[in-house]
Design an enzyme around this catalytic site. Structure first.
Site, PDB file in Angstrom:
ATOM      1  N   GLU A   1       0.826  -1.197   0.000  1.00  0.00           N
ATOM      2  CA  GLU A   1       0.000   0.000   0.000  1.00  0.00           C
ATOM      3  C   GLU A   1       0.865   1.253   0.000  1.00  0.00           C
ATOM      4  O   GLU A   1       2.006   1.241   0.454  1.00  0.00           O
ATOM      5  CB  GLU A   1      -0.906   0.044   1.248  1.00  0.00           C
ATOM      6  CG  GLU A   1      -1.883  -1.100   1.343  1.00  0.00           C
ATOM      7  CD  GLU A   1      -2.745  -1.005   2.597  1.00  0.00           C
ATOM      8  OE1 GLU A   1      -3.939  -1.326   2.497  1.00  0.00           O
ATOM      9  OE2 GLU A   1      -2.226  -0.609   3.659  1.00  0.00           O
TER      10      GLU A   1
ATOM     11  N   ARG B   1     -15.595  -6.362  14.107  1.00  0.00           N
ATOM     12  CA  ARG B   1     -15.738  -6.770  15.513  1.00  0.00           C
ATOM     13  C   ARG B   1     -15.841  -5.516  16.365  1.00  0.00           C
ATOM     14  O   ARG B   1     -15.687  -4.410  15.867  1.00  0.00           O
ATOM     15  CB  ARG B   1     -14.521  -7.580  15.951  1.00  0.00           C
ATOM     16  CG  ARG B   1     -13.200  -6.856  15.660  1.00  0.00           C
ATOM     17  CD  ARG B   1     -11.987  -7.647  16.081  1.00  0.00           C
ATOM     18  NE  ARG B   1     -10.753  -7.105  15.549  1.00  0.00           N
ATOM     19  CZ  ARG B   1     -10.109  -6.059  16.043  1.00  0.00           C
ATOM     20  NH1 ARG B   1     -10.595  -5.414  17.084  1.00  0.00           N
ATOM     21  NH2 ARG B   1      -8.991  -5.645  15.504  1.00  0.00           N
TER      22      ARG B   1
END
Length: 240
Positions: free
Chosen positions: A40, A133
């Site tokens: 990235e 989560r």
């Protein structure tokens, strides 16, 4: 496949790439059972801004809070606060709307966090990832919205719908992670028996922990043993 700041390397020249890739892959394989690596663009001088999400799988997604988690060490968050002291109301609305669109587009169900890197110079957001989560810093969203995220997560997991008005943030909250580390030894893990454990109490203070006096912190542990949350009507009150 990982998290918690593990499996990340910075590459500043082509010569470093092969070694960095090998080390990153090996660390990820050991820690998370997957050696898949992403390459990235490196974003520097940015703020870590994230949106708390809850979605019911019936077409409704709520972005209920925005947190600033820029104070980090070794890619690990240390201090988190809500709301971000840096963003305008328009920018908060923009990232919340983006997070909700993402959740609805993929049919997301449950609690999650959409993370962005915000570059103050050009006022742009770069999408980072979605953590599927609850996260360590979820309490600062709970205390600023009066929304029980654990209860909401169980509700939507059972097929329930999000109904009524979307929760609104009020006041300000700051969370500090309490880590069992030795600052004199480069913050090395410090396992052992907890001889003394006195936590703060009083108005505007919340402590989340699973530890107590006499408990033993094992050597193969995550160093965080408690979270200290301060809440108040203003940022100054929360910090105090």
């Amino acid at each position: 496949a990982g998290g918690g700041g593990r499996g990340i390397r910075k590459v500043t020249s082509p010569a470093e790439l092969e070694d960095a890739y090998q080390r990153t892959r090996d660390e990820a394989e050991r820690a998370f059972g997957s050696g898949v690596v992403f390459l990235e663009s490196l974003v520097t001088g940015a703020r870590h801004v994230e949106v708390q999400l809850i979605a019911d799988g019936h077409g409704t997604a709520w972005a209920v809070g925005v947190r600033d988690c820029s104070i980090q060490r070794r890619n690990q968050k240390v201090i988190e606060e809500s709301a971000s002291p840096l963003l305008t109301e328009e920018q908060v609305s923009e990232v919340k709307a983006a997070a909700e669109r993402l959740a609805v587009a993929v049919g997301y169900v449950g609690a999650g966090t959409v993370e962005f890197l915000y570059q103050p110079e050009d006022r742009t957001f770069a999408f980072l990832e979605v953590n599927t989560r609850l996260q360590v810093e979820h309490p600062i969203t709970e205390v600023t919205t009066d929304l029980d995220l654990v209860k909401a997560q169980i509700h939507v997991a059972a097929g329930g719908r999000l109904e009524g008005a979307r929760p609104v943030e009020k006041g300000h909250a700051v969370e500090a992670r309490l880590n069992a580390e030795d600052p004199d030894r480069d913050f090395a893990p410090a396992p052992g028996r907890i001889a003394l454990f006195r936590l703060p109490v009083g108005p505007g203070v919340r402590v989340d922990t699973g530890m107590g006096e006499g408990d033993v912190i094992p050597a193969d542990f995550d160093s965080m043993i408690a979270k200290i949350i301060g809440y108040g009507p203003t940022r100054e009150d929360a910090l105090a």
